[in-house]
Design a protein around this motif. Structure first.
Motif, mmCIF file in Angstrom:
data_model
loop_
_atom_site.group_PDB
_atom_site.id
_atom_site.type_symbol
_atom_site.label_atom_id
_atom_site.label_comp_id
_atom_site.label_asym_id
_atom_site.label_seq_id
_atom_site.Cartn_x
_atom_site.Cartn_y
_atom_site.Cartn_z
ATOM 1 N N VAL B 63 37.962 21.311 96.081
ATOM 2 C CA VAL B 63 36.715 21.191 96.839
ATOM 3 C C VAL B 63 36.863 20.044 97.827
ATOM 4 O O VAL B 63 37.235 18.936 97.444
ATOM 5 N N ASP B 64 36.609 20.284 99.079
ATOM 6 C CA ASP B 64 36.672 19.164 100.024
ATOM 7 C C ASP B 64 35.415 19.016 100.874
ATOM 8 O O ASP B 64 35.436 18.441 101.941
ATOM 9 N N GLY B 65 34.298 19.517 100.350
ATOM 10 C CA GLY B 65 33.026 19.263 101.012
ATOM 11 C C GLY B 65 31.886 19.427 100.018
ATOM 12 O O GLY B 65 31.946 20.274 99.117
ATOM 13 N N LEU B 66 30.883 18.559 100.100
ATOM 14 C CA LEU B 66 29.711 18.697 99.233
ATOM 15 C C LEU B 66 28.464 18.359 100.043
ATOM 16 O O LEU B 66 28.366 17.279 100.641
ATOM 17 N N ALA B 92 38.081 11.315 97.633
ATOM 18 C CA ALA B 92 37.372 10.507 98.628
ATOM 19 C C ALA B 92 37.309 11.184 99.990
ATOM 20 O O ALA B 92 36.372 10.962 100.765
ATOM 21 N N ALA B 93 38.275 12.037 100.300
ATOM 22 C CA ALA B 93 38.287 12.682 101.617
ATOM 23 C C ALA B 93 37.310 13.851 101.708
ATOM 24 O O ALA B 93 37.248 14.547 102.719
ATOM 25 N N GLY B 119 38.583 25.030 108.954
ATOM 26 C CA GLY B 119 38.964 23.881 109.766
ATOM 27 C C GLY B 119 39.452 22.715 108.924
ATOM 28 O O GLY B 119 40.070 21.791 109.435
ATOM 29 N N ARG B 120 39.183 22.767 107.631
ATOM 30 C CA ARG B 120 39.556 21.631 106.794
ATOM 31 C C ARG B 120 40.848 21.927 106.027
ATOM 32 O O ARG B 120 41.672 22.708 106.500
ATOM 33 N N GLN B 121 41.005 21.300 104.851
ATOM 34 C CA GLN B 121 42.288 21.457 104.150
ATOM 35 C C GLN B 121 42.351 22.745 103.323
ATOM 36 O O GLN B 121 43.090 22.828 102.361
#
Lengths: 389, 467
Positions: B63-66, B92-93, B119-121
């Motif tokens: 998960v890289d967004g919340l 943290a990212a 667009g993200r990882q």
């Protein structure tokens, strides 16, 4: 090998204030009463005391945390005073340190004072200081001991009725003691039907919050005969520290207090005791809650783990049993001013060994054991005293 | 393929019967019950629990967004989403943002999250929402508003419902307003508001989304429509030409109207009973409207919610209106004086918020908190920090009447975590008579005290809710 201090330290004076809601006495006034009382008992003056140990958990107003609380009370100036704070084992640990200093040859006459004023605080109950804001949030003293009691009772199938027997016994003993906080008998039904504080503990399963102070004068054994005709010696002592957060330790089984067992082993070894039930005549133990006394029987080696219920049911710990426990009334009935309690136990044992305990006198009392427990089994201190014939 | 990869709902264990509220105010009751928080819950804890449950159902997916949506977020300045991300132990990212002030914040967040993908990882983005809207005591809204949290994860792998289209419109219509200095909303509820402020924008957004998807209303399998009251969504459905069996029940009788959590709660409920090929429409109102259309994929057959709604019944009912109010008022008036320095908070965030402990490589013992010397073998050279399990069993407990609480007794439990580690925490959402040694429990992030200008949160546990 550690050097034994058995037979090197004598207790030549003891004193204790009335325990209770001492609304008309300050902490300092109680210290003066206990401290000068112990000096009079020993036939010395405060000036003869070379060093002092003050056992107090929460000295409160005016004294801060320091030793000046005692210095300012007794105007005991220019001498070493050491403050000891070790949870509810504070009093016996102060005594243990004082005895060690005598045995080491550093001093000839020293004083131990245990004092606590719990009933002049804005909040009722024991002020808990320095606990972790997250890891220990939600804890109270009865709640912490209930964790143990519930696991123990779940494991051994113990009934609350057994716990009630401790309250009945210790209240009955306290009723014979003019200095006890509570001097009234209670019935098993009263105990069982009282308001619940933290299950399985009802009101009568819990010791009260009490004011009080006690003091003892210790001296080198070879000098004791100058002060008293009878000779009461420290036979052994032990202190064991475990975790202050047993609830985070996955190795803790919650069936008793290994700190008690470890401290007792140290004291027994020093005193040459291999079979406590035969070699110890009576005990003053830490019955902060009724269940604590049950596990104390086991942890001190008077019966096997899980057999504490039978030990009290058979009346073995009653005043007329083979090893009376808490002839004073215990914390339950005599009261529990934290830092004072351990020194008060020493006062009771010396009084019993001198044969001066009146209506609560234990028959043929020659060896007595004091046991203090601090925190949720975090610290235990055991002191054994004996009368030399 | 972009779409939904996970979903979860957090319904509070406490409820109050609307008849009790009616009795207190001598007003008519619309019947049923509404879910409400215990005194130690807020919109953040509800959303955090849903977010964790959502992640637990996704097998450790990255998960890289919340994003967090609420109109009742506990902090106006302090990023609520960052605290939730820490509770979820996200890296943290991870992109974090709060969406406030809008009842359709969660659907706006869902659109944003979907647009972040790619667009993200390559990770998933979690949208969570929670609301504990407090209506003026005695008002009509007090009967309607319920508390809940929900979470929807979106991503590009293992999609269970593919995004087909979205539409949004805004409209600065005055129907419910809460200014910066108001404790309760000012309501302009009326027939006019229901028509002009709700039906019109919802109908416009939904028809626009369906048109973009090339679908008719008849093709919709389930429409998850928020509603400003008990039945306006039925009026809307009629306008759209949707039959009754196409409408997702709004859970009015059990839960109530749950503010910004509502569209996600209803979307999750619709997904819970969806079949491959189903078309699911979700739409939310609030100064305009958002609509999103999804097509359910074959992956829905494999997907299992970590805690299904059926495992979240109202376990405890507030016995009176006063008790219900007391639970809501508690933290409004309680400053327990607990001051925690930001130094301690920063130092111990990993253990106190992320629930990290240590594992000893010599003896394998897991322990809490992070430690320097192993509690078991007492060696200190092979300890590494690890994330501990968030479920376990009660080793022992106490039922404490002495600990100050608005609702004594306080149940305190020693919990052995699955896989190792022991923690001491409050047992909540549990009647004292239900507490047992050996009972399975889930850890849950809750408020425990207030002081020094802060709400303080820590872990508690509740009766196990899993399958």
């Amino acid at each position: 090998m550690t050097r034994s201090l058995a037979h090197e330290v004598a207790v030549i004076g003891v004193s204790c204030t009335k325990f209770g809601e001492n609304f008309d006495q300050s902490l300092q006034e109680m210290m003066v009463e206990a401290g000068t009382g112990a000096c009079q008992d020993a036939g010395i003056s405060v000036d003869d005391v070379q060093a002092a140990w003050l056992g107090t958990f929460s000295p409160g107003f005016g004294g801060g945390k320091a030793t000046i609380t005692l210095s300012d009370a007794l105007k005991m100036r220019g001498r070493p005073i050491t403050r000891v704070e070790n949870y509810c084992a504070t009093g016996t640990d102060a005594f243990r340190n004082a005895a060690a200093a005598i045995a080491a040859g550093k001093y000839e006459i020293v004083m131990v004072v245990g004092a606590e004023k719990l009933r002049d605080r804005a909040v009722r109950g024991l002020q808990r200081e320095g606990i972790h804001p997250y890891l220990e949030s939600g804890s109270t003293a009865p709640g912490l001991f209930a964790l143990s009691a519930n696991r123990y009772m779940h494991t051994f199938g113990t009934d609350r009725r057994v716990l009630a027997k401790v309250a009945v016994k210790n209240h009955a003993n306290g009723a014979l003691n003019p200095k006890a906080h509570f001097q009234t008998k209670v019935t098993e039904e009263q105990v069982l039907n009282a308001q619940v504080i933290a299950y399985p503990f009802g009101l009568y399963d819990c010791c009260p919050t009490t004011d009080g102070a006690a003091a003892a004068i210790l001296c080198r054994a070879d000098l004791a005969s100058k002060f008293r005709k009878e000779l009461i010696l420290v036979r052994g002592s032990g202190l064991a520290v475990m975790s202050g957060k047993p609830f985070l330790d996955p190795t803790v089984d919650y069936l008793g207090f290994p700190s008690t067992t470890a401290a007792a082993q140290q004291a027994y070894q020093e005193a040459g005791i291999s079979d406590p039930i035969k070699q110890v005549d009576f005990c003053e133990v830490h019955d902060c809650f009724t269940w604590t006394e049950i596990t104390n029987y086991e942890d001190l080696g008077f019966c096997k783990k899980g057999e504490g219920a039978r030990f009290i049911e058979e009346g073995r710990s009653s005043l007329t049993g083979d090893v009376p426990f808490n002839p004073s009334g215990g914390l339950k009935s005599f009261g529990h001013p934290v830092g004072a309690t351990g020194v008060r136990m020493i006062y009771e044992i010396v009084t019993q060994l001198r044969g001066e305990a009146g209506a609560r006198q234990v028959k043929d009392a020659e060896v007595g054991l004091a046991h203090n427990l601090g925190g949720p089994g975090a610290v235990a201190c055991v002191v054994i005293l004996g009368r030399e014939s | 393929m972009k779409g939904i990869v996970g979903h979860a709902v957090r319904l509070p264990a406490y409820s109050v019967a609307r008849d009790e509220i009616a009795r207190a105010w001598q007003i008519p009751s619309p019947g049923g019950q509404k879910r409400c928080i215990r005194f130690d819950e807020d919109s953040l804890t509800l959303a955090a629990t849903a977010a964790q449950d959502c992640l637990a159902g996704m097998d450790g997916a990255h998960v890289d967004g919340l994003l967090f949506a609420s109109t009742t977020a506990p902090h106006l300045e302090r990023l609520n989403a960052s605290l939730i991300a820490a509770v979820c132990d996200l890296p943290a990212a991870c992109a974090t943002m709060d969406l406030g002030s809008s009842l359709r914040g969660a659907t706006s967040a869902l659109q944003t999250a979907l647009s972040l993908l790619g667009g993200r990882q390559g990770g998933n983005v979690l949208v969570c929402a929670g609301d504990t809207r407090d209506a003026e005591p005695g008002s009509g809204e007090e009967m309607l508003f319920g508390d809940a949290g929900a979470a929807i994860a979106v991503g590009e792998q293992n999609v269970i419902a593919e995004l087909i289209s979205v539409a949004t419109i805004y409209d600065d219509f005055l129907d419910a307003v809460r200014r910066d200095r108001d404790a309760f909303i000012t309501s302009f509820a009326s027939k006019f508001s229901a028509d002009r402020g709700y039906v019109v924008p919802m109908q416009t957004a939904i028809q626009s989304a369906l048109k973009r998807a090339g679908l008719t209303a008849q093709r919709v399998s389930k429409a998850a429509l928020t509603s400003p009251d008990k039945r306006s969504h039925l009026q809307l459905a009629k306008k759209l030409g949707l039959a009754e069996d196409q409408i997702q029940d709004i859970l009015f009788n059990d839960v109530g109207l749950t503010g910004s959590a509502m569209p996600l709660v209803l979307l999750s409920a619709a997904l819970e009973s969806a079949q491959p090929g189903d078309i699911i429409l979700v739409a939310a109102h609030g100064n305009g409207a958002d609509a999103l259309v999804f097509r359910v994929t074959e992956n829905i057959r494999e997907y299992q919610m970590h805690v299904p709604t059926s495992k979240q019944p109202a376990r405890i009912q507030y016995s009176s209106y006063t008790q219900y109010r007391k639970a809501r008022e508690h933290f409004r008036h309680a400053d327990n004086g607990l001051e925690i320095s930001n130094i301690l908070y920063a130092k111990e965030e990993h253990q106190n918020v992320r629930l990290h402990g240590s594992e000893c490589s010599h003896c394998g013992t897991r322990q809490f908190p992070v430690t320097q010397v192993c509690v078991s073998c007492r060696r200190g050279d092979q300890l590494r920090e690890i994330a501990l399990a968030r479920s376990g069993t009660v080793f022992t407990f106490a039922q404490d009447e002495l600990y100050p609480s608005p609702f004594p007794p306080t149940l305190m439990a020693v919990v052995d975590l699955a896989g190792g580690g022991r923690i001491y925490c409050e047992l909540v959402d549990c009647a004292p008579s239900e507490a047992r040694i050996g009972m399975p429990v889930d850890l849950m992030f809750r408020k425990f005290k207030e002081g020094g200008g802060l709400y303080h949160y820590y872990w508690k546990c509740c009766p196990g809710r899993g399958l």
